[in-house]
Enzyme design. Sequence first.
Site, PDB file in Angstrom:
ATOM      1  N   ASP A   1     -25.978  -9.213  -0.901  1.00  0.00           N
ATOM      2  CA  ASP A   1     -27.361  -9.196  -0.435  1.00  0.00           C
ATOM      3  C   ASP A   1     -27.404 -10.074   0.823  1.00  0.00           C
ATOM      4  O   ASP A   1     -26.439 -10.793   1.120  1.00  0.00           O
ATOM      5  CB  ASP A   1     -28.270  -9.746  -1.536  1.00  0.00           C
ATOM      6  CG  ASP A   1     -29.721  -9.802  -1.123  1.00  0.00           C
ATOM      7  OD1 ASP A   1     -30.201  -8.822  -0.527  1.00  0.00           O
ATOM      8  OD2 ASP A   1     -30.375 -10.825  -1.387  1.00  0.00           O
TER       9      ASP A   1
ATOM     10  N   ASP B   1     -30.914 -11.664   2.506  1.00  0.00           N
ATOM     11  CA  ASP B   1     -31.968 -12.678   2.463  1.00  0.00           C
ATOM     12  C   ASP B   1     -31.866 -13.540   1.217  1.00  0.00           C
ATOM     13  O   ASP B   1     -31.883 -13.045   0.090  1.00  0.00           O
ATOM     14  CB  ASP B   1     -33.343 -12.009   2.513  1.00  0.00           C
ATOM     15  CG  ASP B   1     -33.677 -11.488   3.897  1.00  0.00           C
ATOM     16  OD1 ASP B   1     -33.775 -12.307   4.822  1.00  0.00           O
ATOM     17  OD2 ASP B   1     -33.821 -10.259   4.051  1.00  0.00           O
TER      18      ASP B   1
ATOM     19  N   ASP C   1     -28.974 -13.075  -5.141  1.00  0.00           N
ATOM     20  CA  ASP C   1     -29.704 -14.321  -5.384  1.00  0.00           C
ATOM     21  C   ASP C   1     -30.963 -14.104  -6.205  1.00  0.00           C
ATOM     22  O   ASP C   1     -31.651 -15.068  -6.529  1.00  0.00           O
ATOM     23  CB  ASP C   1     -30.094 -14.967  -4.050  1.00  0.00           C
ATOM     24  CG  ASP C   1     -31.063 -14.101  -3.266  1.00  0.00           C
ATOM     25  OD1 ASP C   1     -32.237 -14.501  -3.132  1.00  0.00           O
ATOM     26  OD2 ASP C   1     -30.669 -13.023  -2.802  1.00  0.00           O
TER      27      ASP C   1
END
Length: 220
Positions: A7, A9, A164
């Site tokens: 990922d 961001d 995250d």
Amino acid sequence: MRALIFDFDGLLVDTEASAFRAWRQVLAEYGADLPLPAWQAVIGGQSSVAAVLTHLEAAIGAVDREAVVARWREKHLTAASRLPLRDGVGEFLEAARAGGLRLAVASGATRDWVGEHLERVGVSGHFAVVSALDGHRPKPAPDVYLAALDALGVPAADAVAFEDSPTGVAAAVAAGLRCVAVPNEVTSGLAFPGAERVLRSFVALTPGEITHDRSKGHRH
């Protein structure tokens, strides 16, 4: 193991924390607050802006949504433009490349946003980039991860994902990937069902440790 998919961001660069702080600053200007749990509930998907606006209007009534979003973007972009890679990320990526692993980013953000930041922090040449805004369904649908696997030319069994957020983990798992969660400042403490491991950071982590460790539920 032949590939790693990340990922962007909040994982490689902690833009999630800067986005949250910017929203809290903007809402404070309207006499409102954004509790952390309200932001955590929408991290990793594409409904976060609408959710925050709905939260604000529930607190104070109708607002000029375009003006609110413009104010938030101004604050967020200013802060995000100064953010470095998260701790240990640079070293981990270099080790992965040295080990011959293929790398991709599978993001819900725009390709331009991801590309500009990867360029800014000096790792743009490391990755194939796939955006959910290229016509794929957003996370938690598996589409962006499936597209990343296709771009890398590897099956899910030969790759590991890093996320995250719980939404991102769900997307990776739905694509058949093993997934390692590395929470950031605002997702730390959340549950990550489906994650093979939950790590505090990339510091001291090696690609070999990930690609050869198939233990379940291990935490550091």
